[in-house]
Design an enzyme around this catalytic site. Sequence first.
Site, PDB file in Angstrom:
ATOM      1  N   SER A  28      36.540  -1.499  11.949  1.00 28.81           N
ATOM      2  CA  SER A  28      37.946  -1.168  12.474  1.00 28.81           C
ATOM      3  C   SER A  28      38.673  -2.234  11.345  1.00 28.81           C
ATOM      4  O   SER A  28      39.704  -1.744  11.379  1.00 28.81           O
ATOM      5  CB  SER A  28      38.361  -2.041  13.444  1.00 28.81           C
ATOM      6  OG  SER A  28      37.788  -2.206  14.735  1.00 28.81           O
ATOM      7  N   HIS A  36      35.404   5.579  11.100  1.00 28.06           N
ATOM      8  CA  HIS A  36      36.266   4.601  12.100  1.00 28.06           C
ATOM      9  C   HIS A  36      36.442   5.855  13.320  1.00 28.06           C
ATOM     10  O   HIS A  36      37.749   6.301  13.703  1.00 28.06           O
ATOM     11  CB  HIS A  36      37.689   4.198  11.496  1.00 28.06           C
ATOM     12  CG  HIS A  36      38.294   3.381  12.962  1.00 28.06           C
ATOM     13  ND1 HIS A  36      39.721   3.063  12.725  1.00 28.06           N
ATOM     14  CD2 HIS A  36      37.275   2.841  13.482  1.00 28.06           C
ATOM     15  CE1 HIS A  36      39.868   1.732  13.361  1.00 28.06           C
ATOM     16  NE2 HIS A  36      37.797   1.633  14.010  1.00 28.06           N
ATOM     17  N   GLU A  63      38.674   8.141  11.737  1.00 29.46           N
ATOM     18  CA  GLU A  63      39.603   8.154  10.490  1.00 29.46           C
ATOM     19  C   GLU A  63      38.211   7.732   9.596  1.00 29.46           C
ATOM     20  O   GLU A  63      37.355   7.171   9.557  1.00 29.46           O
ATOM     21  CB  GLU A  63      39.825   6.334  10.845  1.00 29.46           C
ATOM     22  CG  GLU A  63      41.181   6.412  11.849  1.00 29.46           C
ATOM     23  CD  GLU A  63      42.061   5.257  10.899  1.00 29.46           C
ATOM     24  OE1 GLU A  63      43.236   5.951  11.533  1.00 29.46           O
ATOM     25  OE2 GLU A  63      41.682   4.730  11.773  1.00 29.46           O
ATOM     26  N   ASN A  82      46.157   1.619  13.386  1.00 27.44           N
ATOM     27  CA  ASN A  82      46.514   0.313  13.604  1.00 27.44           C
ATOM     28  C   ASN A  82      47.279  -0.317  12.668  1.00 27.44           C
ATOM     29  O   ASN A  82      48.099  -0.899  12.883  1.00 27.44           O
ATOM     30  CB  ASN A  82      44.504  -0.244  13.376  1.00 27.44           C
ATOM     31  CG  ASN A  82      44.146  -0.432  14.984  1.00 27.44           C
ATOM     32  OD1 ASN A  82      44.499   0.221  15.475  1.00 27.44           O
ATOM     33  ND2 ASN A  82      42.415  -0.798  14.466  1.00 27.44           N
TER      34      ASN A  82
HETATM   35  N1  LIG Z   1      35.498  -2.029  20.531  1.00 28.80           N
HETATM   36  C1  LIG Z   1      35.849  -1.345  19.915  1.00 28.80           C
HETATM   37  O1  LIG Z   1      37.242  -0.534  20.440  1.00 28.80           O
HETATM   38  C2  LIG Z   1      35.485  -0.852  18.852  1.00 28.80           C
HETATM   39  C3  LIG Z   1      36.864   0.072  18.567  1.00 28.80           C
HETATM   40  C4  LIG Z   1      36.425   0.776  16.678  1.00 28.80           C
HETATM   41  C5  LIG Z   1      35.914   0.012  15.928  1.00 28.80           C
HETATM   42  N2  LIG Z   1      35.405  -0.665  16.559  1.00 28.80           N
HETATM   43  C6  LIG Z   1      34.043  -1.736  15.639  1.00 28.80           C
HETATM   44  O2  LIG Z   1      32.458  -0.808  15.780  1.00 28.80           O
HETATM   45  C7  LIG Z   1      31.436  -2.263  15.207  1.00 28.80           C
HETATM   46  C8  LIG Z   1      30.984  -2.251  16.556  1.00 28.80           C
HETATM   47  O3  LIG Z   1      31.386  -2.719  17.478  1.00 28.80           O
HETATM   48  P1  LIG Z   1      30.958  -2.758  19.056  1.00 28.80           P
HETATM   49  O4  LIG Z   1      32.531  -3.181  20.068  1.00 28.80           O
HETATM   50  O5  LIG Z   1      30.231  -1.544  19.697  1.00 28.80           O
HETATM   51  O6  LIG Z   1      30.091  -4.561  18.912  1.00 28.80           O
HETATM   52  P2  LIG Z   1      28.528  -4.882  20.265  1.00 28.80           P
HETATM   53  O7  LIG Z   1      29.218  -5.686  20.430  1.00 28.80           O
HETATM   54  O8  LIG Z   1      29.381  -3.947  21.654  1.00 28.80           O
HETATM   55  O9  LIG Z   1      27.670  -4.084  20.084  1.00 28.80           O
HETATM   56  C9  LIG Z   1      26.951  -4.475  18.522  1.00 28.80           C
HETATM   57  C10 LIG Z   1      25.892  -3.929  18.231  1.00 28.80           C
HETATM   58  O10 LIG Z   1      25.119  -4.883  17.021  1.00 28.80           O
HETATM   59  C11 LIG Z   1      23.745  -4.706  17.296  1.00 28.80           C
HETATM   60  N3  LIG Z   1      23.598  -5.403  16.432  1.00 28.80           N
HETATM   61  C12 LIG Z   1      23.823  -6.811  15.623  1.00 28.80           C
HETATM   62  N4  LIG Z   1      23.525  -7.595  14.824  1.00 28.80           N
HETATM   63  C13 LIG Z   1      22.083  -6.021  14.692  1.00 28.80           C
HETATM   64  C14 LIG Z   1      21.553  -5.989  13.187  1.00 28.80           C
HETATM   65  N5  LIG Z   1      21.352  -6.645  12.174  1.00 28.80           N
HETATM   66  N6  LIG Z   1      21.065  -4.946  13.443  1.00 28.80           N
HETATM   67  C15 LIG Z   1      20.906  -3.789  14.425  1.00 28.80           C
HETATM   68  N7  LIG Z   1      21.855  -4.332  15.797  1.00 28.80           N
HETATM   69  C16 LIG Z   1      22.335  -5.493  15.360  1.00 28.80           C
HETATM   70  C17 LIG Z   1      23.818  -5.804  18.899  1.00 28.80           C
HETATM   71  O11 LIG Z   1      22.324  -6.495  19.222  1.00 28.80           O
HETATM   72  C18 LIG Z   1      25.048  -5.200  19.737  1.00 28.80           C
HETATM   73  O12 LIG Z   1      24.391  -4.007  20.576  1.00 28.80           O
HETATM   74  C19 LIG Z   1      32.420  -3.562  14.860  1.00 28.80           C
HETATM   75  O13 LIG Z   1      32.951  -3.381  13.592  1.00 28.80           O
HETATM   76  C20 LIG Z   1      33.833  -2.986  16.097  1.00 28.80           C
HETATM   77  O14 LIG Z   1      34.761  -3.927  14.984  1.00 28.80           O
HETATM   78  C21 LIG Z   1      35.250  -1.065  17.716  1.00 28.80           C
END
Ligand SMILES: NC(=O)c1ccc[n+]([C@@H]2O[C@H](COP(=O)([O-])OP(=O)(O)OC[C@H]3O[C@@H](n4cnc5c(N)ncnc54)[C@H](O)[C@@H]3O)[C@@H](O)[C@H]2O)c1
Length: 297
Positions: A119, A140, A152, A190
């Site tokens: 993000s 993104h 994005e 953002n």
């Molecule tokens: N949540 C949102 O609204 C949102 C929106 C846009 C972008 N993002 C970005 O997307 C990314 C993920 O966010 P999220 O909310 O899905 O996170 P999340 O915590 O829900 O999921 C992350 C997943 O990654 C796994 N993981 C951790 N380490 C790992 C590894 N070494 N190898 C493989 N898997 C691994 C975890 O087990 C988990 O299932 C982040 O960079 C976040 O900033 C989030």
Amino acid sequence: MEIRKVAVVGAGLMGTGITQVIAEAGLSVTWVDISEEQLNKGLEKIKFFLEKKVKKGEVNSSHIQSTLQNIHITSELHDAQNVDLVIEAVPENLDLKKKVFKQLDEIINENAILASNTSALSISAIGSVTKRPHKVVGTHFFYPVPVMGLLEVIPGLATSEEITKTALEFGEKIGKRAVLCNDYPGFIVNRLLIPMVNEAAYLVMEGVKPEDVDAAMQIGANHKMGPLTLADFVGIETLTATMEGLYEGFRDSKYRPCPLLVKMVEAGKLGVKTGAGFYDYDQNGKKVIKSELIVKL
Ligand SMILES: NC(=O)c1ccc[n+]([C@@H]2O[C@H](COP(=O)([O-])OP(=O)(O)OC[C@H]3O[C@@H](n4cnc5c(N)ncnc54)[C@H](O)[C@@H]3O)[C@@H](O)[C@H]2O)c1
């Protein structure tokens, strides 16, 4: 370059939605997570969403089977070695992302593209740990991914034009409107949205009622949701961290986080998830009482 086979790394909130839309677009997805439990939960979620689509008459039932057939779950990163594109969606932590990119760089074929769903982190920094920074790009997505139509695309300083173009085309292929951004904090959405919410918090700090701020933007600017309702929904701590990221990234005082937001984080008033933010919420996340949180100057 045509993308046929994709790997998604991470089966959380975002990885699940990203996997769903890619599989629905008819592409093969190798879906990797260190936790098998997360992968199984994610698959159940995808099934649930697909079944809902069938019930609504948006797709026919064979769509469920054909989508699920495209998804191959695994806890081994090595299973991603033959894909054309990897999209990383592990937690927002630069060290972790660098570690995963370094591993992927060793494993996957030399022509493959490495993308991050970060993000706010720097694509240039993530790419710098690989031997292929010209093939590293930001993609993104927005939550919930199957519903939100925007992608994005963020080239880092070293990303080649060809890879950027491929990422933009890939976005369109999976049904998103892909927009080209710069590798600076906030990208497009953002960068515009978070300072607006920050200013809304300043208005409350100066004594304006949250419900008046929200009504003003909904009725006066035709926004679907007021900025403070949005703030509670996103989480006050996430919002404040994003604002801090803009402030640090540009070193410009116009991005200073509103002190009221900082106070709310300190007080544990994080929005819907804690039952209180600018408004109060019941256990189902429904707004209950109008907030008393009007801070006098
Ligand atoms: N949540 C949102 O609204 C949102 C929106 C846009 C972008 N993002 C970005 O997307 C990314 C993920 O966010 P999220 O909310 O899905 O996170 P999340 O915590 O829900 O999921 C992350 C997943 O990654 C796994 N993981 C951790 N380490 C790992 C590894 N070494 N190898 C493989 N898997 C691994 C975890 O087990 C988990 O299932 C982040 O960079 C976040 O900033 C989030």
